[in-house]
Design a protein around this motif. Structure first.
Motif, PDB file in Angstrom:
ATOM      1  N   LYS A 166      -9.083   9.280  -1.692  1.00  0.00           N
ATOM      2  CA  LYS A 166      -8.560   7.981  -1.298  1.00  0.00           C
ATOM      3  C   LYS A 166      -9.287   7.478  -0.052  1.00  0.00           C
ATOM      4  O   LYS A 166      -9.676   8.261   0.811  1.00  0.00           O
ATOM      5  N   THR A 226      -5.948 -10.575  -7.123  1.00  0.00           N
ATOM      6  CA  THR A 226      -4.597 -10.859  -7.586  1.00  0.00           C
ATOM      7  C   THR A 226      -4.351 -12.329  -7.913  1.00  0.00           C
ATOM      8  O   THR A 226      -3.389 -12.658  -8.608  1.00  0.00           O
ATOM      9  N   LYS A 290      -6.779  -0.863   5.287  1.00  0.00           N
ATOM     10  CA  LYS A 290      -5.770   0.176   5.469  1.00  0.00           C
ATOM     11  C   LYS A 290      -5.319   0.227   6.931  1.00  0.00           C
ATOM     12  O   LYS A 290      -4.136   0.402   7.228  1.00  0.00           O
ATOM     13  N   MET A 307       3.467  -7.181   3.351  1.00  0.00           N
ATOM     14  CA  MET A 307       3.136  -7.734   2.036  1.00  0.00           C
ATOM     15  C   MET A 307       2.649  -9.172   2.147  1.00  0.00           C
ATOM     16  O   MET A 307       1.712  -9.597   1.456  1.00  0.00           O
ATOM     17  N   HIS A 312      -0.057  -7.757  -1.097  1.00  0.00           N
ATOM     18  CA  HIS A 312       0.237  -6.763  -2.126  1.00  0.00           C
ATOM     19  C   HIS A 312       1.079  -7.379  -3.231  1.00  0.00           C
ATOM     20  O   HIS A 312       1.927  -8.249  -2.987  1.00  0.00           O
ATOM     21  N   THR A 314       3.239  -5.677  -5.151  1.00  0.00           N
ATOM     22  CA  THR A 314       4.572  -5.082  -5.196  1.00  0.00           C
ATOM     23  C   THR A 314       4.988  -4.628  -3.804  1.00  0.00           C
ATOM     24  O   THR A 314       4.138  -4.283  -2.967  1.00  0.00           O
ATOM     25  N   ALA A 316       6.471  -1.912  -3.070  1.00  0.00           N
ATOM     26  CA  ALA A 316       6.265  -0.470  -2.908  1.00  0.00           C
ATOM     27  C   ALA A 316       4.933  -0.167  -2.233  1.00  0.00           C
ATOM     28  O   ALA A 316       4.826   0.780  -1.447  1.00  0.00           O
ATOM     29  N   GLU A 317       3.907  -0.976  -2.516  1.00  0.00           N
ATOM     30  CA  GLU A 317       2.595  -0.746  -1.908  1.00  0.00           C
ATOM     31  C   GLU A 317       2.676  -0.934  -0.390  1.00  0.00           C
ATOM     32  O   GLU A 317       2.111  -0.146   0.377  1.00  0.00           O
ATOM     33  N   ALA A 318       3.351  -1.984   0.045  1.00  0.00           N
ATOM     34  CA  ALA A 318       3.480  -2.249   1.477  1.00  0.00           C
ATOM     35  C   ALA A 318       4.419  -1.253   2.138  1.00  0.00           C
ATOM     36  O   ALA A 318       4.245  -0.910   3.315  1.00  0.00           O
ATOM     37  N   GLN A 319       5.420  -0.776   1.396  1.00  0.00           N
ATOM     38  CA  GLN A 319       6.402   0.154   1.955  1.00  0.00           C
ATOM     39  C   GLN A 319       5.755   1.462   2.396  1.00  0.00           C
ATOM     40  O   GLN A 319       6.233   2.120   3.320  1.00  0.00           O
ATOM     41  N   ARG A 320       4.645   1.843   1.753  1.00  0.00           N
ATOM     42  CA  ARG A 320       3.978   3.099   2.124  1.00  0.00           C
ATOM     43  C   ARG A 320       3.546   3.092   3.582  1.00  0.00           C
ATOM     44  O   ARG A 320       3.626   4.113   4.269  1.00  0.00           O
ATOM     45  N   TYR A 321       3.057   1.938   4.061  1.00  0.00           N
ATOM     46  CA  TYR A 321       2.642   1.854   5.463  1.00  0.00           C
ATOM     47  C   TYR A 321       3.841   2.072   6.387  1.00  0.00           C
ATOM     48  O   TYR A 321       3.733   2.763   7.403  1.00  0.00           O
TER      49      TYR A 321
END
Length: 364
Positions: A166, A226, A290, A307, A312, A314, A316-321
């Protein structure tokens, strides 16, 4: 002894049969008539050598019914393929054409897990990124084959996705090191702030223009990947970088000849700037996106706020940060508590000063 073949002509052995094809370097493989002494072979060879299209000879250039080559031709006429954005279609086309060139003679009905793993993916064993992309595009073709009734089930089910590294976020030290090498006013520093403070992909940064900046210091972005329309405030560092940079063209970052970069050309140019700043190879341009997400999360931004900036698709993608920032902060708090707990376990008065040892730890 087999007859010596003309330049760039090779013999291909498939299922006990021999085929002749023209291939120059890593270019496309062009099927030729089987008889090298025939007029049809000479015409097809000369056409391939000069890069001119040739009429099919004995039907050899026509995709066999039920073959992967025929499936590729069918997919290219499908609404799914035709509705792709131009940039996505270009990315798809490169890999799908490679599959057609290398495996177009194979039967779609004959595809199974073993043949996919050994025959199609194994050649990319040392290139996991290419292997993963090949598997993704092959699954798109397989899905199309199911839709048109050529297959009843997906033979790729159960094949694990090749693992690829990654892209990591830049560290604060790496950010400072790049700034130290490229001062305000340089093209490299300006591009750096467009990446870091806006958190966008290279395909979006390369197209940013002065006309996208509003009077209230925001920038309009239509994301290439997107299709999302964003309106993002310019960070004060980005405003300072743009003010110091002598923008002579509508597009903010251009080549030395004043022309817009291609996406790949822009990537290579940024790679050179990163290398010249003394940063490692795994500090990639996308790592600045990132880093933008990481810094927003560490500053206390919510997943929805991240987001809104990064675009992003979704939550969920932003929630990872946010989760990563929470983990780092909680870990720091936990260690601070542990250090305080250990400090409180020591006696307030050293027992030796009273001439005797205390009966219990932590008691004075």
């Amino acid at each position: 002894m087999p007859r010596r073949l003309p330049l760039y002509v090779e013999r291909n052995y498939v299922k006990g049969k021999t085929y002749l094809s023209f291939r120059k370097g890593k270019g496309p493989r062009i099927r030729l008539p089987d008889d090298p002494s025939s007029v049809a072979f000479t015409e097809a060879y000369n056409a391939a050598l000069t890069g001119q299209p040739a009429a099919p000879a004995n039907g050899v250039t026509r995709a066999a019914p039920g073959s992967i080559a025929a499936l590729v031709a069918s997919y290219r006429k499908s609404s799914e393929y035709l509705s792709l954005r131009a940039t996505s279609k270009q990315q798809y086309e490169h890999r799908i054409e490679t599959i057609r060139e290398d495996h177009g003679h194979r039967s779609v009905a004959g595809l199974n897990r073993e043949r996919i793993v050994v025959g199609i993916l194994q050649p990319f064993a040392d290139r996991p990124g290419s292997a993963l992309d090949t598997l993704k595009k092959l699954r798109i073709l397989i899905r199309h084959a199911i839709n048109i009734g050529w297959l009843k089930h997906d033979p790729s089910i159960g094949i694990k996705r090749p693992k690829i590294g990654k892209i990591r976020s830049w560290t604060d030290d790496e950010v400072a090191q790049f700034k130290a090498r490229w001062p305000l006013g340089t093209k490299q520093r300006t591009a750096f702030h467009l990446f870091l403070n806006l958190g966008q992909r290279r395909s979006d940064v390369v197209r940013m223009a002065q006309t996208h900046i509003t009077a209230d210091q925001r920038i309009r972005i239509k994301q290439q990947k997107t299709g999302a329309d964003l309106l993002v405030p310019l960070h004060r560092d980005t405003i300072a970088a743009l003010a110091a940079f002598d923008m002579q063209h509508i597009v903010i970052i251009t080549t030395e000849y004043g022309k817009p970069f291609t996406v790949d050309g822009f990537s290579g140019w940024m790679r050179d700037a990163i290398t010249e700043a003394g940063l490692p190879m795994d500090a990639k341009p996308h790592g600045l996106r990132k880093a933008a997400g990481r810094m927003l999360a560490e500053a206390g931004a919510t997943a929805k706020q991240i987001m809104a900036v990064l675009g992003h698709a979704t939550l969920a993608e932003a929630q990872r940060y946010c989760d990563e920032a929470d983990q780092a902060g909680l870990a720091q708090d936990a260690v601070t508590l542990l250090e305080g707990h250990k400090a409180n376990r020591s006696t307030q008065t050293a027992p030796v000063s009273l001439g005797k040892r205390s009966n219990k730890r932590g008691e004075s």
